[in-house]
Design a protein around this motif. Structure first.
Motif, PDB file in Angstrom:
ATOM      1  N   ARG A   1      27.172  48.012  36.573  1.00 50.92           N
ATOM      2  CA  ARG A   1      26.457  46.759  36.460  1.00 50.92           C
ATOM      3  C   ARG A   1      26.470  46.253  35.014  1.00 50.92           C
ATOM      4  O   ARG A   1      26.671  45.083  34.748  1.00 50.92           O
ATOM      5  N   HIS A   2      26.269  47.154  34.083  1.00 54.85           N
ATOM      6  CA  HIS A   2      26.208  46.714  32.700  1.00 54.85           C
ATOM      7  C   HIS A   2      27.587  46.547  32.071  1.00 54.85           C
ATOM      8  O   HIS A   2      27.708  45.960  31.006  1.00 54.85           O
ATOM      9  N   ALA A   3      28.620  47.079  32.708  1.00 60.41           N
ATOM     10  CA  ALA A   3      29.960  46.948  32.132  1.00 60.41           C
ATOM     11  C   ALA A   3      30.997  46.859  33.243  1.00 60.41           C
ATOM     12  O   ALA A   3      31.766  47.788  33.480  1.00 60.41           O
ATOM     13  N   PRO A   4      31.002  45.738  33.944  1.00 54.76           N
ATOM     14  CA  PRO A   4      31.933  45.600  35.075  1.00 54.76           C
ATOM     15  C   PRO A   4      33.366  45.352  34.612  1.00 54.76           C
ATOM     16  O   PRO A   4      33.582  44.825  33.525  1.00 54.76           O
ATOM     17  N   TRP A   5      34.317  45.751  35.413  1.00 55.79           N
ATOM     18  CA  TRP A   5      35.720  45.431  35.151  1.00 55.79           C
ATOM     19  C   TRP A   5      36.036  44.030  35.647  1.00 55.79           C
ATOM     20  O   TRP A   5      35.528  43.608  36.693  1.00 55.79           O
ATOM     21  N   THR A   6      36.895  43.342  34.930  1.00 58.93           N
ATOM     22  CA  THR A   6      37.473  42.102  35.441  1.00 58.93           C
ATOM     23  C   THR A   6      38.957  42.361  35.659  1.00 58.93           C
ATOM     24  O   THR A   6      39.686  42.645  34.697  1.00 58.93           O
ATOM     25  N   ILE A   7      39.370  42.337  36.921  1.00 58.40           N
ATOM     26  CA  ILE A   7      40.797  42.500  37.198  1.00 58.40           C
ATOM     27  C   ILE A   7      41.436  41.122  37.138  1.00 58.40           C
ATOM     28  O   ILE A   7      41.045  40.211  37.864  1.00 58.40           O
ATOM     29  N   VAL A   8      42.384  40.975  36.257  1.00 57.87           N
ATOM     30  CA  VAL A   8      42.964  39.652  36.022  1.00 57.87           C
ATOM     31  C   VAL A   8      44.339  39.567  36.694  1.00 57.87           C
ATOM     32  O   VAL A   8      45.233  40.341  36.346  1.00 57.87           O
ATOM     33  N   PRO A   9      44.511  38.665  37.652  1.00 57.47           N
ATOM     34  CA  PRO A   9      45.849  38.466  38.230  1.00 57.47           C
ATOM     35  C   PRO A   9      46.737  37.875  37.136  1.00 57.47           C
ATOM     36  O   PRO A   9      46.469  36.767  36.677  1.00 57.47           O
ATOM     37  N   ALA A  10      47.750  38.631  36.705  1.00 56.68           N
ATOM     38  CA  ALA A  10      48.449  38.235  35.485  1.00 56.68           C
ATOM     39  C   ALA A  10      49.929  37.963  35.702  1.00 56.68           C
ATOM     40  O   ALA A  10      50.717  37.973  34.759  1.00 56.68           O
ATOM     41  N   ARG A  11      50.304  37.713  36.975  1.00 55.07           N
ATOM     42  CA  ARG A  11      51.716  37.367  37.183  1.00 55.07           C
ATOM     43  C   ARG A  11      51.985  36.022  36.522  1.00 55.07           C
ATOM     44  O   ARG A  11      53.017  35.800  35.937  1.00 55.07           O
ATOM     45  N   ASP A  12      51.001  35.131  36.629  1.00 54.83           N
ATOM     46  CA  ASP A  12      51.113  33.851  35.917  1.00 54.83           C
ATOM     47  C   ASP A  12      50.322  33.964  34.616  1.00 54.83           C
ATOM     48  O   ASP A  12      49.101  34.097  34.632  1.00 54.83           O
ATOM     49  N   LYS A  13      51.045  33.912  33.510  1.00 55.72           N
ATOM     50  CA  LYS A  13      50.387  34.128  32.220  1.00 55.72           C
ATOM     51  C   LYS A  13      49.361  33.058  31.917  1.00 55.72           C
ATOM     52  O   LYS A  13      48.327  33.327  31.297  1.00 55.72           O
ATOM     53  N   TYR A  14      49.673  31.832  32.351  1.00 52.61           N
ATOM     54  CA  TYR A  14      48.727  30.748  32.080  1.00 52.61           C
ATOM     55  C   TYR A  14      47.380  31.022  32.755  1.00 52.61           C
ATOM     56  O   TYR A  14      46.325  30.934  32.157  1.00 52.61           O
TER      57      TYR A  14
END
Lengths: 489, 489
Positions: free
Chosen positions: B457-470
């Motif tokens: 809760r205090h430090a959640p992960w953000t998974i970033v879809p990064a196939r598109d760099k923009y």
């Protein structure tokens, strides 16, 4: 001197882009090759264009790989910084070999601002400029590539900027108050001119950059950096260091010969004198702690000269939480990647704290000289560097006391033998100790020159006759007490 | 629980000396042997007998070689300490492997004093004790020998001491005011009892030492230290680490499979969104600086996932003097001699400053796990250690944001090929990158477990879809802005 930086340099966006594209590639290539080089790159950004400096650094972190580009800004000192000699914070921020460090503001700029704000007078300003020269020369002598950029604005441009002042969010540009604008126009230019002149050692001139046009400024600075690093990387490796020659004494007589080694104390007298001196030191250390006066004690001397015993008697009189003993042996990997004085700076004590060096930076002109670990030019240069270093320590609220514990070869041999017989002292004795004995004479010459050249008014050497351990310990304690009293008065 | 430490332990001077003489030798021998051992010895001295603690430490610096015995005292935090998570100052003072470090006061004592002075309530006290347990367990798990001594005085003795209070110059013993004596008798014992109970993890109990008689106290502590180090040195080397087994997924499905990699942004939209997000971040960072809120951003992700590009877009929005990018590669010699989290702690930013980790402590459960550089028990333990570490960061005025930049294997391959074609990107690609690709599945399992177990809760992960760099860059910036806004509100 500013005329050349007020001629309206400008680059169109097209030209900027055309030149940047091939440059980018070169920059990254250079930066990656730099990583295995043996020197750091220190880039100083200063000047009146604080907003421009920020833009420039943002530009640099975009064209270089920012993971290997470390940026440090120097505002008003933090508490920990203010409690140590002025240059501590700069030493702390120096990049290691193979890396680039950008320093914003820093040493020259700090002196200019202090002078403009009238926190320091002419005399102190001149003294600060001298520290600048010493520091920069010492960095360069150890191989650092130092590049200094001064971002200039004409008075008219400066005024325009001042109106936009504070636009860049985080930092109000320095002197952007109306009074500051006036100051810049009236005295600022003069002070800056002095600063730039007086802080340009032969091999580290300031690059005066007209900062009005951001394309011109950014590209010029980055191209200069690229050229200079390239030149250094492509240069044949530095002139091979000359052989480390031991100076032949033209006269066999040394300062050490004048020491009266027969001085001694009887056990009973010793115990009383020691008690008294320790009580006095305890008292003084408490005063020093309350007044925020710190101290650095340096113990050098012959092997088996009794350094450890003296240090124990000193620490026994101190609260264990306010002193630290730093034992100087071979440098770590991280220390090796920095200037040789860096590892001593990193230990500098806070106000009210004591630091005891068991061996010290004098290794440069003793063991490193005699054993050939330092080149002749390195240890020759070291005397001046050390004097400068120590004068900075003494200028802060720090008492600096240096001891050479002196014995004769026979006493040393007797102590070695004794150590071999005492089980828990066997660790202290190795074959190397015996090998070192053979170089007694070379060391004698080195010690003599060391004392002659680094016994300064602000940091004199105390040569301690140490054949009698009792006498030596009391002498050390009393000397420390006197030095502290002087600093406290 | 204090009865056993109030029975009037005493040693005569004769007996003390008789036992000390042979002990001295053993102590030095042990300390020298320790120097080549792979673990540090951490000695905690706490308790109500502040004067006794000082005497004890002075005694210790006399019987050990003080050059290898580092003493740290913890009074009220300095400015630099107060601006970082609580444990920063303890991490900073930890001795490296092969050395002994004495810590006076420190973590448990600090909580006791805070509780007695009513700066914290019951709930926070319990939370502090939990941090103590986590911290100590983590030190021990990495091999540190931790010895904890609590110097006890009976209420009557305590009162006597209070009258002598301040006699030892430098430090007024803690709570030696009359009110403190009352507090000790009324609430003190209860709070201390709780502290000692709650901060005794199974393998690091407190040694309760009756402190009235200095001979008894000093000898008992030093003998205990000798015995414990001896036992550790003589023990057969630690149980050989089990093989590093990659967990077989019982189900091939992972969190990563649920990421929608098709999310993308058109160039035009990207540029606008990026501009907006950067302006917003610049604004927020200025607010954070003024309010003393700091931030730690962690970038993890597949090779060629676009970490560098994202970091550059973040830093472009920040003033270069308030952030630092730390790129995590192999640890230095100095870092290797410490607990594996030490090197991350040492970088912790001051109030108002931002720290960006390009790779991080998650290496423990990713590359070190998959490549077998960490043992199974080490990386299994790491999840808990990391959660504790991050909860300490989050409890301070620091926003912690963690990104996993996610791409698929085909995208990675395409980017590798592209890099090989671009001259200034060739440095970024090595054979190792290709070798790592073969372990894609192992990494997938590791990433999956990492996210499952450390997305708190205090430090959640953000998974970033990064196939598109923009898309990735804008997503990263927006996430950071949101986290900062939350921390600032």
């Amino acid at each position: 001197m500013f005329e050349a930086a007020e001629i309206g340099h400008k680059l169109s966006k097209e030209e900027f882009n055309a030149r940047l594209t091939p440059l980018r590639e070169q920059l990254i290539t250079t930066q990656y090759q730099l990583r295995s080089a043996k020197f750091p790159v220190i880039i100083l950004i200063a000047g009146v264009d604080r907003v421009g400096a920020h833009e420039l650094i943002t530009f640099m972190t975009g064209v270089f790989d920012s993971r290997y580009l470390q940026v440090s800004g120097f505002g008003p000192p933090t508490q920990e910084e203010a409690e140590r000699p002025e240059y501590w914070r700069y030493w702390r921020a120096l990049p290691p070999a193979g890396r680039m460090g950008v320093m914003l503001g820093a040493w020259t700029m700090a002196a200019v601002v202090d002078r403009l704000d009238r926190r320091i007078g002419k005399g102190e300003f001149a003294a600060r400029m001298q520290h600048v020269r010493h520091f920069e020369r010492s960095l360069c002598a150890e191989g650092a590539l130092l590049l200094k950029f001064w971002l200039h604005l004409s008075p008219a441009e400066f005024k325009k900027q001042a109106r936009r002042g504070g636009k860049h969010g985080l930092w109000k540009p320095i002197w952007m108050k109306a009074s500051a604008v006036r100051a810049y126009q009236q005295r600022g230019m003069r002070v800056i001119e002095q600063a730039l002149e007086q802080s340009s050692a032969e091999d580290v001139p300031w690059q005066l950059i007209e900062s009005t046009d951001s394309h011109y400024r950014n590209l010029t600075v980055v191209e200069t950096i690229q050229d200079e690093i390239r030149r250094r990387l492509d240069a044949p490796s530095p002139v091979p260091a000359g052989p480390s020659v031991n100076e032949r004494a033209t006269d066999a007589h040394t300062i050490l010969d004048t020491v009266d080694l027969t001085q001694a104390l009887e056990k009973e007298k010793y115990e009383k004198a020691l008690d008294r001196a320790q009580a006095r030191l305890n008292d003084l250390s408490a005063k020093a702690f309350r007044k925020g006066v710190s101290a650095v004690f340096v113990f050098e001397g012959w092997d088996a000269g009794g350094k450890g015993g003296c240090i124990r008697r000193v620490t026994a009189a101190l609260d264990a939480t306010v002193y630290r003993v730093v034992s100087i042996a071979a440098p770590t990997e991280e220390e090796r990647a920095h200037h040789y004085l860096w590892r001593f700076w990193r230990h500098m004590p806070r106000d009210g704290h004591f630091l005891i060096f068991d061996r010290s930076w004098y290794g440069r002109v003793l063991v490193e000289r005699v054993e050939g670990f330092a080149t002749r030019s390195q240890w020759q240069r070291a005397y001046g560097e050390i004097n400068e270093f120590e004068s900075q320590i003494s200028e802060s609220r720090t008492a600096l006391v240096k001891f050479w514990l002196h014995i004769d070869p026979d006493t040393q041999l007797a102590r070695f033998k004794e150590r071999e017989k005492t089980p828990f002292k066997q660790f202290k004795i190795t074959e190397e100790d015996y090998r070192n004995r053979e170089k007694w004479h070379d060391y004698e010459i080195a010690v003599n020159e060391m004392i002659a050249r680094t016994s300064t008014r602000h940091a004199p050497w105390t040569i301690v006759p140490a054949r009698d351990k009792y006498f030596a310990r009391v002498h050390v304690l009393q000397t420390i007490c006197k030095a502290l009293e002087k600093k406290l008065s």
